[in-house]
Design a protein around this motif. Structure first.
Motif, mmCIF file in Angstrom:
data_model
loop_
_atom_site.group_PDB
_atom_site.id
_atom_site.type_symbol
_atom_site.label_atom_id
_atom_site.label_comp_id
_atom_site.label_asym_id
_atom_site.label_seq_id
_atom_site.Cartn_x
_atom_site.Cartn_y
_atom_site.Cartn_z
ATOM 1 N N ARG A 124 157.213 17.507 6.512
ATOM 2 C CA ARG A 124 158.059 16.322 6.602
ATOM 3 C C ARG A 124 157.877 15.553 5.287
ATOM 4 N N ASP A 125 158.686 15.871 4.289
ATOM 5 C CA ASP A 125 158.542 15.277 2.965
ATOM 6 C C ASP A 125 159.728 14.364 2.656
ATOM 7 N N THR A 126 159.446 13.245 2.006
ATOM 8 C CA THR A 126 160.493 12.323 1.566
ATOM 9 C C THR A 126 160.223 11.930 0.124
ATOM 10 N N LEU A 127 161.242 12.047 -0.726
ATOM 11 C CA LEU A 127 161.112 11.743 -2.144
ATOM 12 C C LEU A 127 162.116 10.665 -2.527
ATOM 13 N N HIS A 136 159.243 7.339 -9.569
ATOM 14 C CA HIS A 136 159.434 8.389 -8.553
ATOM 15 C C HIS A 136 158.274 8.314 -7.570
ATOM 16 N N LYS A 137 158.570 8.423 -6.277
ATOM 17 C CA LYS A 137 157.525 8.372 -5.256
ATOM 18 C C LYS A 137 157.812 9.397 -4.176
ATOM 19 N N LYS A 138 156.755 10.131 -3.812
ATOM 20 C CA LYS A 138 156.859 11.159 -2.773
ATOM 21 C C LYS A 138 155.882 10.854 -1.647
ATOM 22 N N VAL A 163 150.406 10.806 -0.920
ATOM 23 C CA VAL A 163 151.488 10.152 -1.651
ATOM 24 C C VAL A 163 151.354 10.490 -3.128
ATOM 25 N N GLU A 164 152.468 10.705 -3.803
ATOM 26 C CA GLU A 164 152.483 10.912 -5.247
ATOM 27 C C GLU A 164 153.424 9.910 -5.902
ATOM 28 N N GLU A 165 153.046 9.475 -7.097
ATOM 29 C CA GLU A 165 153.877 8.558 -7.864
ATOM 30 C C GLU A 165 153.996 9.042 -9.312
ATOM 31 N N LEU A 166 155.157 8.827 -9.900
ATOM 32 C CA LEU A 166 155.381 9.029 -11.331
ATOM 33 C C LEU A 166 155.905 7.722 -11.896
ATOM 34 N N ILE A 192 163.056 15.774 -23.337
ATOM 35 C CA ILE A 192 163.395 15.016 -22.137
ATOM 36 C C ILE A 192 162.755 15.694 -20.929
ATOM 37 N N ALA A 193 162.304 14.904 -20.003
ATOM 38 C CA ALA A 193 161.695 15.421 -18.780
ATOM 39 C C ALA A 193 162.044 14.465 -17.642
ATOM 40 N N PHE A 194 162.042 14.993 -16.434
ATOM 41 C CA PHE A 194 162.475 14.227 -15.282
ATOM 42 C C PHE A 194 161.563 14.495 -14.093
ATOM 43 N N ASP A 195 161.720 13.674 -13.073
ATOM 44 C CA ASP A 195 161.128 14.012 -11.787
ATOM 45 C C ASP A 195 162.067 14.970 -11.076
ATOM 46 N N MET A 196 161.664 15.431 -9.911
ATOM 47 C CA MET A 196 162.403 16.497 -9.245
ATOM 48 C C MET A 196 163.745 16.066 -8.673
ATOM 49 N N VAL A 197 163.963 14.778 -8.501
ATOM 50 C CA VAL A 197 165.202 14.321 -7.879
ATOM 51 C C VAL A 197 166.114 13.603 -8.876
ATOM 52 N N GLY A 198 165.529 12.773 -9.738
ATOM 53 C CA GLY A 198 166.326 11.945 -10.628
ATOM 54 C C GLY A 198 167.229 12.715 -11.567
#
Length: 291
Positions: free
Chosen positions: A102-105, A118-120, A130-133, A167-173
């Motif tokens: 049950r993951d929410t990003l 970014h927060k997971k 919990v993870e944060e970027l 350039i680099a991103f989080d997995m959703v943005g």
């Protein structure tokens, strides 16, 4: 079925790669950027919602592994207006018995679609954390972010600075950014390399545009689509080259219609099952007249 479940569990325990393979669809971009985008020109609007069915295939067996939902809203980060995109993933009842996810990003991008935060929230098996970027720099020569993971009691698992020379991103943005590209000027064979920050790692990728195709979805629907192949440098995949195939709707919405991934153990597929709040009509749908 039990054998599939056990293999999925093994894969999930090694960093939840089965879940991440779906998120990887958001990691593609190309060098032909659309410039000067105003809010009214974007291919999406707050209120858009997408739903996906996730299936896992092993041999001749295809099993529904779970569902994913994606939505866009307006929010604030600090005192600044931002877009907030949310992606949630949950395993189906059958897979829950072996390895429940049950993951929410949440991903926050400024109005120029640059990542800021970014927060997971991850609930995988018996693990909850919990993870944060926190993005500190963003640009073509250097992107830097502070990456943290901590347990639900607040104790820190890791706290690390990640830096890419591109350039680099989080997995959703990155998905929001990718939808604003100048697709009219893409030519088959166009490629670019980039990376994404995932936990304390950087996942390197190369995306390759294959051209326009017709995608069949079921027996009664066809879509005009743009096809991409993605090379992914990650040990979850059977082969790095063309590890993921991606189809995007060939209309102003640029919706992800289907994603296929070749895993070390079997394969997985995500299919767009429903959508609402899309900004433009779905003109990529090919109407099939019944005889």
């Amino acid at each position: 079925m039990d054998a599939i479940m056990l293999r999925i569990r093994d894969l999930s325990v090694r960093g939840c790669k089965f879940c991440i393979l779906f998120f990887v669809m958001f990691l593609m971009t190309f060098p032909v950027y659309a410039t000067g985008n105003q809010k009214e020109d974007l291919p999406f609007a707050p209120g858009e919602q997408l739903s996906f069915d996730i299936h896992y295939k092993w041999g001749i067996i295809m099993a529904k592994a779970g569902t994913a939902k994606y939505s866009i809203s307006e929010s604030k980060y600090g005192n600044n207006p931002v877009f907030r995109s949310t992606l949630s993933f949950r395993t189906s009842s059958g897979f829950d018995k072996i390895f429940k996810i049950r993951d929410t990003l949440h991903s926050y991008t400024n109005m120029n679609l640059e990542p800021v935060y970014h927060k997971k929230f991850l609930h995988e098996g018996n693990s909850n954390y919990v993870e944060e970027l926190i993005f500190q720099e963003y640009g073509s020569k250097s992107t830097k972010a502070r990456s943290l993971r901590y347990h639900m009691d607040g104790s820190v698992w890791f706290d690390k600075t990640l830096e890419s020379q591109s350039i680099a991103f989080d997995m959703v943005g990155i998905f929001m950014f990718a939808r604003t590209l100048d697709y009219e000027n893409l030519t088959p064979g166009t490629t670019i390399s980039l990376c994404s920050f995932v936990g304390r790692d950087m996942v390197k990728m190369k995306a390759r545009y294959r051209g326009q195709v017709i995608l069949e979805k079921g027996s009664d629907k066809k879509y005009k689509a743009l096809k991409f192949d993605l090379d992914v440098i990650d040990d979850a995949f059977e082969t790095n080259k063309s590890a993921i195939e991606l189809w995007i709707s060939d209309d102003p919405n640029r919706l992800p219609l289907r994603i296929k991934a070749k895993l070390k153990i079997g394969a997985a597929e995500a299919d767009l099952s429903s959508f609402s709040g899309n900004k433009y009509p779905i003109s990529s749908l090919v109407v099939i007249k019944k005889k």
